[in-house]
Write a protein that holds these residues in place. Structure first.
Motif, PDB file in Angstrom:
ATOM      1  N   PRO A 156       0.797  -1.231   0.000  1.00 57.37           N
ATOM      2  CA  PRO A 156       0.000   0.000   0.000  1.00 57.37           C
ATOM      3  C   PRO A 156       0.826   1.276   0.000  1.00 57.37           C
ATOM      4  O   PRO A 156       0.300   2.343  -0.330  1.00 57.37           O
ATOM      5  CB  PRO A 156      -0.819  -0.114   1.299  1.00 57.37           C
ATOM      6  CG  PRO A 156      -0.793  -1.564   1.656  1.00 57.37           C
ATOM      7  CD  PRO A 156       0.506  -2.093   1.163  1.00 57.37           C
ATOM      8  N   SER A 157       2.103   1.196   0.350  1.00 60.80           N
ATOM      9  CA  SER A 157       2.935   2.395   0.399  1.00 60.80           C
ATOM     10  C   SER A 157       3.525   2.769  -0.957  1.00 60.80           C
ATOM     11  O   SER A 157       4.223   3.782  -1.075  1.00 60.80           O
ATOM     12  CB  SER A 157       4.079   2.206   1.406  1.00 60.80           C
ATOM     13  OG  SER A 157       4.941   1.163   0.992  1.00 60.80           O
ATOM     14  N   VAL A 158       3.259   1.984  -1.984  1.00 58.26           N
ATOM     15  CA  VAL A 158       3.816   2.292  -3.298  1.00 58.26           C
ATOM     16  C   VAL A 158       3.153   3.543  -3.871  1.00 58.26           C
ATOM     17  O   VAL A 158       1.943   3.765  -3.715  1.00 58.26           O
ATOM     18  CB  VAL A 158       3.652   1.099  -4.272  1.00 58.26           C
ATOM     19  CG1 VAL A 158       2.195   0.897  -4.673  1.00 58.26           C
ATOM     20  CG2 VAL A 158       4.519   1.293  -5.512  1.00 58.26           C
ATOM     21  N   ARG A 159       3.965   4.379  -4.520  1.00 61.06           N
ATOM     22  CA  ARG A 159       3.480   5.567  -5.219  1.00 61.06           C
ATOM     23  C   ARG A 159       4.219   5.663  -6.547  1.00 61.06           C
ATOM     24  O   ARG A 159       5.407   5.325  -6.628  1.00 61.06           O
ATOM     25  CB  ARG A 159       3.718   6.837  -4.392  1.00 61.06           C
ATOM     26  CG  ARG A 159       2.928   6.880  -3.079  1.00 61.06           C
ATOM     27  CD  ARG A 159       1.431   6.977  -3.333  1.00 61.06           C
ATOM     28  NE  ARG A 159       0.651   7.125  -2.108  1.00 61.06           N
ATOM     29  CZ  ARG A 159       0.172   6.116  -1.392  1.00 61.06           C
ATOM     30  NH1 ARG A 159       0.435   4.862  -1.757  1.00 61.06           N
ATOM     31  NH2 ARG A 159      -0.546   6.334  -0.317  1.00 61.06           N
ATOM     32  N   ALA A 160       3.532   6.111  -7.577  1.00 58.18           N
ATOM     33  CA  ALA A 160       4.134   6.160  -8.906  1.00 58.18           C
ATOM     34  C   ALA A 160       3.904   7.511  -9.560  1.00 58.18           C
ATOM     35  O   ALA A 160       2.797   8.054  -9.505  1.00 58.18           O
ATOM     36  CB  ALA A 160       3.557   5.045  -9.790  1.00 58.18           C
ATOM     37  N   VAL A 161       4.949   8.020 -10.178  1.00 51.68           N
ATOM     38  CA  VAL A 161       4.874   9.247 -10.975  1.00 51.68           C
ATOM     39  C   VAL A 161       5.114   8.867 -12.426  1.00 51.68           C
ATOM     40  O   VAL A 161       6.087   8.171 -12.738  1.00 51.68           O
ATOM     41  CB  VAL A 161       5.930  10.274 -10.523  1.00 51.68           C
ATOM     42  CG1 VAL A 161       5.936  11.475 -11.462  1.00 51.68           C
ATOM     43  CG2 VAL A 161       5.664  10.713  -9.098  1.00 51.68           C
ATOM     44  N   VAL A 162       4.216   9.301 -13.306  1.00 51.72           N
ATOM     45  CA  VAL A 162       4.391   9.075 -14.744  1.00 51.72           C
ATOM     46  C   VAL A 162       4.513  10.439 -15.406  1.00 51.72           C
ATOM     47  O   VAL A 162       3.532  11.177 -15.510  1.00 51.72           O
ATOM     48  CB  VAL A 162       3.222   8.278 -15.348  1.00 51.72           C
ATOM     49  CG1 VAL A 162       3.509   7.982 -16.815  1.00 51.72           C
ATOM     50  CG2 VAL A 162       2.989   6.973 -14.582  1.00 51.72           C
ATOM     51  N   LEU A 163       5.714  10.780 -15.833  1.00 52.18           N
ATOM     52  CA  LEU A 163       5.953  12.050 -16.500  1.00 52.18           C
ATOM     53  C   LEU A 163       5.648  11.913 -17.986  1.00 52.18           C
ATOM     54  O   LEU A 163       5.994  10.908 -18.607  1.00 52.18           O
ATOM     55  CB  LEU A 163       7.411  12.480 -16.332  1.00 52.18           C
ATOM     56  CG  LEU A 163       7.912  12.743 -14.916  1.00 52.18           C
ATOM     57  CD1 LEU A 163       9.366  13.191 -14.976  1.00 52.18           C
ATOM     58  CD2 LEU A 163       7.053  13.767 -14.212  1.00 52.18           C
ATOM     59  N   GLY A 164       5.036  12.937 -18.555  1.00 53.88           N
ATOM     60  CA  GLY A 164       4.746  12.928 -19.974  1.00 53.88           C
ATOM     61  C   GLY A 164       3.331  13.402 -20.243  1.00 53.88           C
ATOM     62  O   GLY A 164       2.611  13.835 -19.342  1.00 53.88           O
ATOM     63  N   ASP A 165       2.938  13.318 -21.496  1.00 53.09           N
ATOM     64  CA  ASP A 165       1.607  13.735 -21.901  1.00 53.09           C
ATOM     65  C   ASP A 165       1.322  13.115 -23.261  1.00 53.09           C
ATOM     66  O   ASP A 165       2.203  12.517 -23.872  1.00 53.09           O
ATOM     67  CB  ASP A 165       1.513  15.261 -21.975  1.00 53.09           C
ATOM     68  CG  ASP A 165       0.168  15.770 -21.473  1.00 53.09           C
ATOM     69  OD1 ASP A 165      -0.821  15.027 -21.617  1.00 53.09           O
ATOM     70  OD2 ASP A 165       0.116  16.892 -20.950  1.00 53.09           O
TER      71      ASP A 165
END
Length: 199
Positions: A45-54
Motif C-alpha cells: 500500500p505504500s507504493v506511489r508512482a509518478v508518470v511524467l509525460g503527456d
C-alpha cells in the motif's frame, strides 16, 4: 523531496516511489502499467508512482486511474524539464512499453544508479543482461506487477542490480567507442528534458 511534492495527498511513511517517463501513446502501454500498479498496491500500500509525460491517452489514463482507485497512488504531472533530478530520487524506474528502440530513459536510469524494471522490447534485454535489472514480457501486467513487487521487497538485490547496470553502461558503451561522449551526456546533472527525449 521533489517527487513527493507531485502528489496531491500526503505520502505514507516509508513510501516507495516509482518513476516512469513516457509519451501517453498506446505503444507505451501505460494502461497495462496502471493495471500492474493496482496489483502492486494491493500488496504494498505504500507504493506511489509518478508518470511524467503527456499525449493523446491522457483522458483515458486519468479515467482508468480513477476507476482503479489509484488517484492517491499515481501522479500524472505532465512533462517536466527536471526529469533527471526526479529520476535520482526514485526507488525504481519502470518502463512498460510494448515497443521501443534504444530507450534513452533506461540509459538515464542506469547512469543514475536507479533500479530498473523494463519490458523485453528493443534493446532492453541487451542493456540489462547479467541481472542488471528486471526484464519482463511486454503487455503482461501480472509479470510487470510481480517484478515491481520483487524489486521493492528486495532492496539489497535492487541495489546490486543497479550497480551492475551502471557498470554495464560504462563497459558496453566503451566497447563500442561510444562511452566517453554518451555516458557524460547521460549523467543526471547534464541531462535535459527526458520526457521530450523519450522514444
Amino acid at each position: 523531496q521533489v517527487l513527493s511534492a507531485l502528489f496531491t495527498s500526503p505520502l505514507p511513511a516509508q513510501a516507495r516511489l516509482l518513476l516512469s517517463i513516457a509519451h501517453f501513446y498506446p505503444t507505451k502501454d501505460l494502461i497495462g502499467y496502471l493495471h500492474a500498479l493496482a496489483r502492486v498496491a494491493r500488496g504494498l500500500p505504500s507504493v506511489r508512482a509518478v508518470v511524467l509525460g503527456d499525449g493523446e491517452q491522457r483522458e483515458q489514463l486519468e479515467a482508468l486511474r480513477a476507476r482503479l482507485g489509484l488517484q492517491d497512488i499515481v501522479a500524472l504531472p505532465g512533462a517536466r524539464s527536471d526529469a533527471a533530478t526526479l529520476l535520482s530520487g526514485a526507488d525504481l524506474f519502470v518502463l512498460s512499453s510494448a515497443k521501443e528502440g534504444m530507450p534513452w530513459t533506461v540509459l538515464e536510469a542506469m547512469a543514475a544508479n536507479t533500479p530498473i524494471v523494463a519490458t523485453d522490447v528493443g534493446s532492453n534485454a541487451w542493456v540489462l543482461r547479467g541481472h542488471a535489472g528486471w526484464v519482463v514480457p511486454p503487455r503482461d501486467p501480472d509479470a510487470l506487477a510481480a517484478a515491481i513487487s520483487d524489486a521493492l521487497c528486495h532492496t539489497e538485490d535492487a541495489r546490486l542490480r543497479s550497480k551492475r547496470a551502471r557498470t554495464a553502461l560504462e563497459t558496453r558503451f566503451a566497447e563500442q567507442d561510444m562511452w566517453e561522449s554518451t555516458f557524460h551526456a547521460l549523467e543526471p546533472r547534464n541531462a535535459v528534458d527526458l520526457a521530450v527525449q523519450t522514444t
